[in-house]
Design an enzyme around this catalytic site. Sequence first.
Site, PDB file in Angstrom:
ATOM      1  N   LYS A 141      17.159  39.182 -21.599  1.00  0.00           N
ATOM      2  CA  LYS A 141      16.151  39.681 -22.569  1.00  0.00           C
ATOM      3  C   LYS A 141      15.908  38.626 -23.644  1.00  0.00           C
ATOM      4  CE  LYS A 141      17.565  42.334 -26.126  1.00  0.00           C
ATOM      5  NZ  LYS A 141      17.178  41.888 -27.489  1.00  0.00           N
ATOM      6  N   ASN A 142      16.999  38.034 -24.167  1.00  0.00           N
ATOM      7  CA  ASN A 142      16.861  37.138 -25.320  1.00  0.00           C
ATOM      8  C   ASN A 142      16.356  35.754 -24.958  1.00  0.00           C
ATOM      9  OD1 ASN A 142      17.632  39.259 -26.834  1.00  0.00           O
ATOM     10  ND2 ASN A 142      19.711  38.541 -27.247  1.00  0.00           N
ATOM     11  N   ARG A 160      12.819  43.372 -33.335  1.00  0.00           N
ATOM     12  CA  ARG A 160      13.038  42.360 -34.363  1.00  0.00           C
ATOM     13  C   ARG A 160      12.549  40.999 -33.915  1.00  0.00           C
ATOM     14  NH1 ARG A 160      15.010  45.892 -36.403  1.00  0.00           N
ATOM     15  NH2 ARG A 160      15.982  46.671 -34.536  1.00  0.00           N
ATOM     16  N   CYS A 200      17.449  46.467 -40.664  1.00  0.00           N
ATOM     17  CA  CYS A 200      18.451  47.491 -40.975  1.00  0.00           C
ATOM     18  C   CYS A 200      19.325  47.928 -39.819  1.00  0.00           C
ATOM     19  CB  CYS A 200      17.822  48.712 -41.640  1.00  0.00           C
ATOM     20  SG  CYS A 200      17.382  50.012 -40.511  1.00  0.00           S
ATOM     21  N   ARG A 246      17.508  41.793 -41.802  1.00  0.00           N
ATOM     22  CA  ARG A 246      17.177  40.712 -40.854  1.00  0.00           C
ATOM     23  C   ARG A 246      16.196  39.759 -41.542  1.00  0.00           C
ATOM     24  NH1 ARG A 246      18.464  42.564 -35.613  1.00  0.00           N
ATOM     25  NH2 ARG A 246      18.254  40.461 -34.831  1.00  0.00           N
ATOM     26  N   PRO A 247      16.706  38.978 -42.534  1.00  0.00           N
ATOM     27  CA  PRO A 247      15.785  38.108 -43.278  1.00  0.00           C
ATOM     28  C   PRO A 247      15.163  37.054 -42.367  1.00  0.00           C
ATOM     29  CG  PRO A 247      18.058  37.629 -43.860  1.00  0.00           C
ATOM     30  CD  PRO A 247      18.081  38.813 -42.950  1.00  0.00           C
ATOM     31  N   ILE A 248      14.028  36.517 -42.782  1.00  0.00           N
ATOM     32  CA  ILE A 248      13.394  35.443 -42.004  1.00  0.00           C
ATOM     33  C   ILE A 248      13.116  34.249 -42.914  1.00  0.00           C
ATOM     34  CG2 ILE A 248      12.369  36.932 -40.234  1.00  0.00           C
ATOM     35  CD1 ILE A 248       9.740  36.839 -41.825  1.00  0.00           C
ATOM     36  N   ASP A 249      13.944  34.108 -43.962  1.00  0.00           N
ATOM     37  CA  ASP A 249      13.736  33.007 -44.925  1.00  0.00           C
ATOM     38  C   ASP A 249      13.786  31.638 -44.260  1.00  0.00           C
ATOM     39  OD1 ASP A 249      16.471  34.090 -44.725  1.00  0.00           O
ATOM     40  OD2 ASP A 249      17.005  32.305 -45.851  1.00  0.00           O
ATOM     41  N   ASP A 307      26.903  39.724 -29.907  1.00  0.00           N
ATOM     42  CA  ASP A 307      26.311  40.776 -29.069  1.00  0.00           C
ATOM     43  C   ASP A 307      27.335  41.400 -28.122  1.00  0.00           C
ATOM     44  OD1 ASP A 307      23.069  39.144 -28.679  1.00  0.00           O
ATOM     45  OD2 ASP A 307      23.996  40.232 -30.338  1.00  0.00           O
ATOM     46  N   ILE A 347      28.620  37.497 -38.053  1.00  0.00           N
ATOM     47  CA  ILE A 347      27.193  37.165 -37.940  1.00  0.00           C
ATOM     48  C   ILE A 347      26.301  38.184 -38.645  1.00  0.00           C
ATOM     49  CG2 ILE A 347      25.291  36.683 -36.345  1.00  0.00           C
ATOM     50  CD1 ILE A 347      27.537  34.602 -36.201  1.00  0.00           C
ATOM     51  N   ARG A 349      16.216  49.051 -24.371  1.00  0.00           N
ATOM     52  CA  ARG A 349      15.610  47.821 -24.887  1.00  0.00           C
ATOM     53  C   ARG A 349      16.232  46.597 -24.210  1.00  0.00           C
ATOM     54  NH1 ARG A 349      16.480  46.929 -30.759  1.00  0.00           N
ATOM     55  NH2 ARG A 349      15.462  44.995 -30.105  1.00  0.00           N
TER      56      ARG A 349
HETATM   57  C1  EPZ Z   1      19.171  36.629 -31.894  1.00  0.00           C
HETATM   58  O1  EPZ Z   1      18.764  37.333 -33.041  1.00  0.00           O
HETATM   59  C2  EPZ Z   1      19.357  37.679 -30.816  1.00  0.00           C
HETATM   60  N1  EPZ Z   1      18.090  38.369 -30.578  1.00  0.00           N
HETATM   61  C3  EPZ Z   1      20.405  38.700 -31.265  1.00  0.00           C
HETATM   62  O2  EPZ Z   1      20.602  39.613 -30.186  1.00  0.00           O
HETATM   63  C4  EPZ Z   1      21.718  37.958 -31.534  1.00  0.00           C
HETATM   64  O3  EPZ Z   1      22.665  38.868 -32.029  1.00  0.00           O
HETATM   65  C5  EPZ Z   1      21.480  36.847 -32.569  1.00  0.00           C
HETATM   66  O4  EPZ Z   1      20.429  35.965 -32.109  1.00  0.00           O
HETATM   67  C6  EPZ Z   1      22.724  36.020 -32.817  1.00  0.00           C
HETATM   68  O5  EPZ Z   1      23.154  35.459 -31.613  1.00  0.00           O
HETATM   69  C7  EPZ Z   1      17.163  37.776 -29.793  1.00  0.00           C
HETATM   70  O6  EPZ Z   1      17.340  36.667 -29.334  1.00  0.00           O
HETATM   71  C8  EPZ Z   1      15.908  38.547 -29.531  1.00  0.00           C
HETATM   72  P1  EPZ Z   1      19.844  34.804 -35.920  1.00  0.00           P
HETATM   73  P2  EPZ Z   1      18.223  36.518 -34.330  1.00  0.00           P
HETATM   74  O7  EPZ Z   1      18.563  34.344 -36.487  1.00  0.00           O
HETATM   75  O8  EPZ Z   1      17.432  35.349 -33.890  1.00  0.00           O
HETATM   76  C9  EPZ Z   1      20.701  35.537 -40.527  1.00  0.00           C
HETATM   77  C10 EPZ Z   1      20.736  41.708 -29.131  1.00  0.00           C
HETATM   78  O9  EPZ Z   1      21.548  42.639 -29.225  1.00  0.00           O
HETATM   79  N2  EPZ Z   1      19.364  34.955 -40.765  1.00  0.00           N
HETATM   80  O10 EPZ Z   1      20.715  33.822 -35.205  1.00  0.00           O
HETATM   81  O11 EPZ Z   1      17.614  37.487 -35.265  1.00  0.00           O
HETATM   82  C11 EPZ Z   1      20.607  36.889 -39.850  1.00  0.00           C
HETATM   83  O12 EPZ Z   1      20.392  37.908 -40.797  1.00  0.00           O
HETATM   84  C12 EPZ Z   1      20.273  40.993 -30.375  1.00  0.00           C
HETATM   85  O13 EPZ Z   1      20.255  41.272 -28.056  1.00  0.00           O
HETATM   86  C13 EPZ Z   1      18.966  34.705 -42.074  1.00  0.00           C
HETATM   87  O14 EPZ Z   1      19.690  34.989 -43.016  1.00  0.00           O
HETATM   88  O15 EPZ Z   1      19.607  36.024 -34.933  1.00  0.00           O
HETATM   89  C14 EPZ Z   1      21.957  37.009 -39.189  1.00  0.00           C
HETATM   90  O16 EPZ Z   1      22.900  37.439 -40.152  1.00  0.00           O
HETATM   91  C15 EPZ Z   1      20.875  41.578 -31.645  1.00  0.00           C
HETATM   92  N3  EPZ Z   1      17.733  34.173 -42.284  1.00  0.00           N
HETATM   93  C16 EPZ Z   1      22.261  35.571 -38.784  1.00  0.00           C
HETATM   94  O17 EPZ Z   1      21.411  34.734 -39.587  1.00  0.00           O
HETATM   95  C17 EPZ Z   1      16.883  33.853 -41.255  1.00  0.00           C
HETATM   96  O18 EPZ Z   1      15.771  33.334 -41.528  1.00  0.00           O
HETATM   97  C18 EPZ Z   1      21.989  35.289 -37.304  1.00  0.00           C
HETATM   98  O19 EPZ Z   1      20.649  35.546 -37.077  1.00  0.00           O
HETATM   99  C19 EPZ Z   1      17.323  34.101 -39.935  1.00  0.00           C
HETATM  100  C20 EPZ Z   1      18.560  34.645 -39.712  1.00  0.00           C
END
Ligand code: EPZ
Length: 419
Positions: free
Chosen positions: A22-23, A92, A116, A121-124, A306, A328, A398
């Site tokens: 999926k990812n 997300r 939530c 899930r910030p995107i900064d 995950d 994480i 999902r």
């Molecule tokens: C991906 O999410 C995966 N989703 C998640 O899988 C997975 O848990 C995660 O990577 C970590 O491996 C998909 O690929 C669709 P991150 P993503 O950006 O990209 C923080 C599942 O169950 N962060 O690596 O959202 C964030 O809040 C899902 O399949 C910021 O602070 O993960 C988190 O604490 C759940 N600012 C950490 O980084 C940002 O701009 C990791 O997030 C982006 C992220």
Amino acid sequence: MQRLIIQGGNKLSGEVCVQGAKNSALPLLAGCVLADGETKLHNCPALSDVFAACRILSCIGCKCEYDKGSITVNSAGADKSFVPDELMREMRSSIVFLGAVLGRTGECRLSFPGGCELGPRPIDMHISALRQMGVKISEEYGVLDCSCAKGLKGAKINLSFPSVGATENIMLAAVLAEGDTVIYNAAREPEISDLAGFLNACGAKVSGAGTGTVFISGVDKLHGCEYSVMPDRIVTATLMGAAAATGGELSLLGARVGDVRAVIPVFEQAGCQVYPYEDRIFISAKKTLRAVKTIRTMPYPGFPTDAQAIVMAVLTKARGTSVIVENIFENRYRHVDELVRMGADIKAEGKVAVIEGVKNLYGASVRATDLRGGAALAVAALSAEGETSLTNIRLIDRGYENIEDTFSRLGGKIKRVNY
Ligand code: EPZ
């Protein structure tokens, strides 16, 4: 509404094909926007998130066809740049379309993805990286208005955290940008390498994927291609968990041992035998499980967040005390209360969860709290005494294709009912 009714106690056995990831399918579908003409993705799992991604593609003007695990995307009509809120909220990872739509049209208007479930899930990091690439971004009332009239420019981008989504978004924005982009402290997950493989098959110039530094040289255009999505490493870990929890033995066809190198030792410490082969992984759990050394979730190649809930479900019946540290996400223990309802002895506070092995779990009425937490409850129910009713299973759909079909083919007593 639907729920799963699971009668625990059967040992799972047999062989099962691991579904496509999926990812990886999601960012690859976003990448189709950038390729002129037709692109065909094989080994796409039939998941609600994948179909949601197809709806986003259609919304921006692509044609999508799903046929027995392959998705054909024709991007000829992809000239729209607005993704409505209801589509953005469905998952997300919708944010990963931002880089692709910007790369295609030079603008994009979308709302913040939902949050939530696992904490905010910030995107900064996504936003600051795209701003470095020349994108003007205004954020108002939860809507992002993005434009880069003069086109995307390559940049040297330092990620403060190896964010998977941010790395993907930057790669998608950079492949058609003017000049070179370097991503420092990039995510190293296998899905990043899969996205690079796909983009290069479309004519992009991406190197270093899978390492902490990814290089992208912008090209003028990308063409369609045929590409096969990698196997799902978290579904692989989930199936290993189901074998371990039920004392069974499974052959996971198509599983890639390199993707689960941090997960295998945990199952071996717990007392399972794991035999990796070229095109499959065999796991057998004949002995009573025992507690394992502290598990700390980390970015790849560390233990994957995950798989945390799945392994916790397995450890509820492992003799001794196990400790998990979730590094994480801020709120990724919502499955704990549900496992405790089944008789598990777990204390979670902040990042740390302490699991005291119990002799038995018992069937109960439980509710999926998120995708992987829901799968963990199904794994626990397969190993529990008695009947479990598991609701809110749309969250499981999902990420898991026909979970009841998969487990029942392997001997699990599980069925989906409407209520
Ligand atoms: C991906 O999410 C995966 N989703 C998640 O899988 C997975 O848990 C995660 O990577 C970590 O491996 C998909 O690929 C669709 P991150 P993503 O950006 O990209 C923080 C599942 O169950 N962060 O690596 O959202 C964030 O809040 C899902 O399949 C910021 O602070 O993960 C988190 O604490 C759940 N600012 C950490 O980084 C940002 O701009 C990791 O997030 C982006 C992220």
